[in-house]
Design an enzyme around this catalytic site. Structure first.
Site, mmCIF file in Angstrom:
data_model
loop_
_atom_site.group_PDB
_atom_site.id
_atom_site.type_symbol
_atom_site.label_atom_id
_atom_site.label_comp_id
_atom_site.label_asym_id
_atom_site.label_seq_id
_atom_site.Cartn_x
_atom_site.Cartn_y
_atom_site.Cartn_z
ATOM 1 N N GLN A 10 -30.137 -9.854 -2.161
ATOM 2 C CA GLN A 10 -28.927 -10.136 -2.928
ATOM 3 C C GLN A 10 -29.104 -9.640 -4.364
ATOM 4 O OE1 GLN A 10 -27.729 -14.147 -2.321
ATOM 5 N NE2 GLN A 10 -26.094 -14.123 -3.812
ATOM 6 N N SER A 65 -36.419 -11.099 0.464
ATOM 7 C CA SER A 65 -35.534 -12.258 0.628
ATOM 8 C C SER A 65 -34.533 -12.010 1.756
ATOM 9 C CB SER A 65 -34.853 -12.576 -0.703
ATOM 10 O OG SER A 65 -34.140 -13.781 -0.639
ATOM 11 N N LEU A 66 -33.244 -11.939 1.457
ATOM 12 C CA LEU A 66 -32.222 -11.614 2.450
ATOM 13 C C LEU A 66 -32.608 -10.374 3.257
ATOM 14 C CD1 LEU A 66 -29.230 -11.441 3.587
ATOM 15 C CD2 LEU A 66 -28.728 -10.117 1.535
ATOM 16 N N ARG A 105 -26.782 -18.550 6.685
ATOM 17 C CA ARG A 105 -27.690 -18.707 5.534
ATOM 18 C C ARG A 105 -26.899 -18.720 4.228
ATOM 19 N NH1 ARG A 105 -30.669 -15.047 1.990
ATOM 20 N NH2 ARG A 105 -32.867 -15.630 1.755
ATOM 21 N N HIS A 121 -35.193 -19.947 -3.244
ATOM 22 C CA HIS A 121 -36.655 -19.956 -3.037
ATOM 23 C C HIS A 121 -37.348 -21.052 -3.855
ATOM 24 C CE1 HIS A 121 -36.188 -16.401 -0.625
ATOM 25 N NE2 HIS A 121 -35.494 -15.849 -1.594
ATOM 26 N N GLN A 166 -38.937 -19.442 4.457
ATOM 27 C CA GLN A 166 -38.624 -18.525 3.344
ATOM 28 C C GLN A 166 -37.692 -19.126 2.289
ATOM 29 O OE1 GLN A 166 -35.543 -15.780 2.822
ATOM 30 N NE2 GLN A 166 -36.778 -14.090 3.616
#
Length: 295
Positions: free
Chosen positions: A9, A88-89, A113, A198, A247
């Site tokens: 993102q 991440s994503l 998510r 996170h 995660q």
């Protein structure tokens, strides 16, 4: 050895994916399939929407995922990774690209998510900040110090040497930024994000996402996937699922992931998706390897 990496993102821009849609039949088919799955025309926002519309987490995450996955799949035989990773994503994009998840299931999980993260953000006012010019250990030490006051602030993204993103309550982020500047940080900048990604504050989103992941079928990927939570290579579906669940409340160990990929033989990195952020990070982690976008 070729490694392919997928951004997270923040890499989005209006117009992303339009060339693919207009010029590649497979891309058009997949984008239209995504519109049907989501129940709205995300392509209208991606191609011709406003920055504000595209910045909504529930739009941003599926948009970046779609651009990244479709870019990789449209390479055909030129998509031949020895290993992959996603920031991440981007980990979801990587898993779909190498066959661990179907396109449909990957998109549904990314949307779940995004919605779960948006809800968690609405519950607790929180944010993130980029810290430049301090060793990781010093940042960890100051975060631990601020946490003693009952706040939450943690290292979230270990992006590359000298660049780390912290995540937590707004008050805690502000306090940590002041202490980090006093300790010699070149920059300590709060980011324009709606939540503490996170970090432990994402626990409600993690619980929601876990339920969705546990109902989803995962297969063995066609090559190792270096995952965010530990920076190591994984191929077992059950390990991949557990790491994907962890995660949301764990740090993104990107520096470690890239170093481990290089130790595993990677010397050529291709970024699949919008922007060039990962290419910049890889260059700062190790200047001896090649990093580029899709030609």
């Amino acid at each position: 050895m070729k490694a392919f990496v997928f951004p997270g993102q923040g890499a989005q821009f209006v117009g992303m994916g339009k060339d693919l849609y207009d010029n590649n039949p497979l891309a058009k088919e997949l984008f239209e399939k995504a519109n049907d799955i989501l129940g709205y025309r995300i392509t209208d926002i991606m191609f011709e929407g406003t920055d504000e519309e595209l910045k909504q987490t529930k739009v941003t995450q599926p948009a970046v995922f779609l651009h990244s996955v479709i870019s990789a799949l449209c390479l055909g035989d030129d998509f031949n990774p020895a290993m992959v990773a996603g920031h991440s994503l981007g980990e979801f994009s990587a898993l779909v690209a190498v066959g661990a998840l179907s396109f449909e299931d990957g998109l549904k999980l990314v949307y779940a998510r995004a919605m779960a993260m948006q809800k968690a953000c609405d519950v607790a006012p929180s944010t993130m900040a980029a810290i430049v010019g301090l060793p990781d250990e010093k940042i960890e030490e100051i975060c631990a110090e601020v946490n003693k006051g009952g706040h939450v602030v943690v290292p979230a993204n270990y992006n590359c040497p000298g660049q780390l993103v912290i995540s937590g309550n707004i008050e805690a982020i502000n306090e940590a930024c002041e202490k980090l500047k006093a300790a010699g940080a070149k920059r300590a900048l709060p980011l324009k994000v709606g939540g503490a990604f996170h970090s432990p504050l994402m626990q409600p989103a993690k619980d929601e996402l876990q339920a969705a992941i546990e109902k989803t079928t995962f297969a063995a990927p066609k090559c190792p996937v270096y995952q965010n939570v530990d920076g190591n290579a994984h191929t077992e579906p059950e390990d991949i699922k557990a790491n994907l669940i962890a995660q949301l409340t764990s740090s993104v160990r990107w520096t470690e992931s890239v170093r481990n990929m290089i130790a595993g033989g990677a010397d050529d990195f291709t970024e699949c998706g919008p922007g060039k952020a990962l290419q910049g990070m890889i260059g700062r982690i190790d200047k001896s390897v090649a990093s580029h976008g899709i030609e």
